[in-house]
Design a protein around this motif. Structure first.
Motif, mmCIF file in Angstrom:
data_model
loop_
_atom_site.group_PDB
_atom_site.id
_atom_site.type_symbol
_atom_site.label_atom_id
_atom_site.label_comp_id
_atom_site.label_asym_id
_atom_site.label_seq_id
_atom_site.Cartn_x
_atom_site.Cartn_y
_atom_site.Cartn_z
ATOM 1 N N HIS A 67 27.055 48.475 47.188
ATOM 2 C CA HIS A 67 28.178 46.846 47.256
ATOM 3 C C HIS A 67 28.139 46.467 44.633
ATOM 4 N N ALA B 247 31.535 46.520 43.656
ATOM 5 C CA ALA B 247 32.290 45.680 43.376
ATOM 6 C C ALA B 247 32.331 44.249 43.180
ATOM 7 N N GLN B 248 30.739 43.768 42.724
ATOM 8 C CA GLN B 248 30.036 42.484 42.340
ATOM 9 C C GLN B 248 30.230 42.709 41.428
ATOM 10 N N GLN C 162 32.411 43.810 39.690
ATOM 11 C CA GLN C 162 34.024 43.419 39.527
ATOM 12 C C GLN C 162 34.663 42.142 39.038
ATOM 13 N N ARG C 163 33.235 41.606 40.347
ATOM 14 C CA ARG C 163 34.172 39.518 40.713
ATOM 15 C C ARG C 163 32.992 39.299 39.050
ATOM 16 N N ASN C 164 31.269 39.646 39.465
ATOM 17 C CA ASN C 164 31.603 39.126 37.644
ATOM 18 C C ASN C 164 31.488 39.036 36.355
ATOM 19 N N SER D 191 35.055 39.433 36.610
ATOM 20 C CA SER D 191 37.177 39.009 37.178
ATOM 21 C C SER D 191 36.214 37.064 36.347
ATOM 22 N N GLU D 192 35.052 36.806 36.756
ATOM 23 C CA GLU D 192 35.155 35.216 36.395
ATOM 24 C C GLU D 192 34.656 35.091 35.532
ATOM 25 N N GLU E 80 37.878 34.669 33.352
ATOM 26 C CA GLU E 80 38.276 33.406 33.625
ATOM 27 C C GLU E 80 37.706 32.153 33.409
#
Length: 62
Positions: free
Chosen positions: A33, A36-37, A39-41, A43-44, A47
């Protein structure tokens, strides 16, 4: 949930498992995974950069 406040050893003990086995499962899950992690990082991070820029604008307007 892989990310949490319990140690691998405490989870293993609560289920009567060997800590090394649970550690192997966690490592395998994290490897599978990782995209996915990441991509979240990303994205964060985007932001956070946006919010910092907005804060800067607000402070400069005062």
């Amino acid at each position: 949930m892989v990310e949490g406040d319990r140690t691998i050893a405490s989870v293993a003990a609560s289920y009567g498992l060997v800590a090394q086995t649970v550690g192997n499962w966690v490592a395998k899950y994290r490897k599978q995974h990782a995209d996915a992690q990441e991509q979240r990082n990303e994205s964060e991070a985007q932001e956070l950069a946006r919010v910092k820029a907005e804060l800067h604008k607000v402070r400069m307007g005062q």
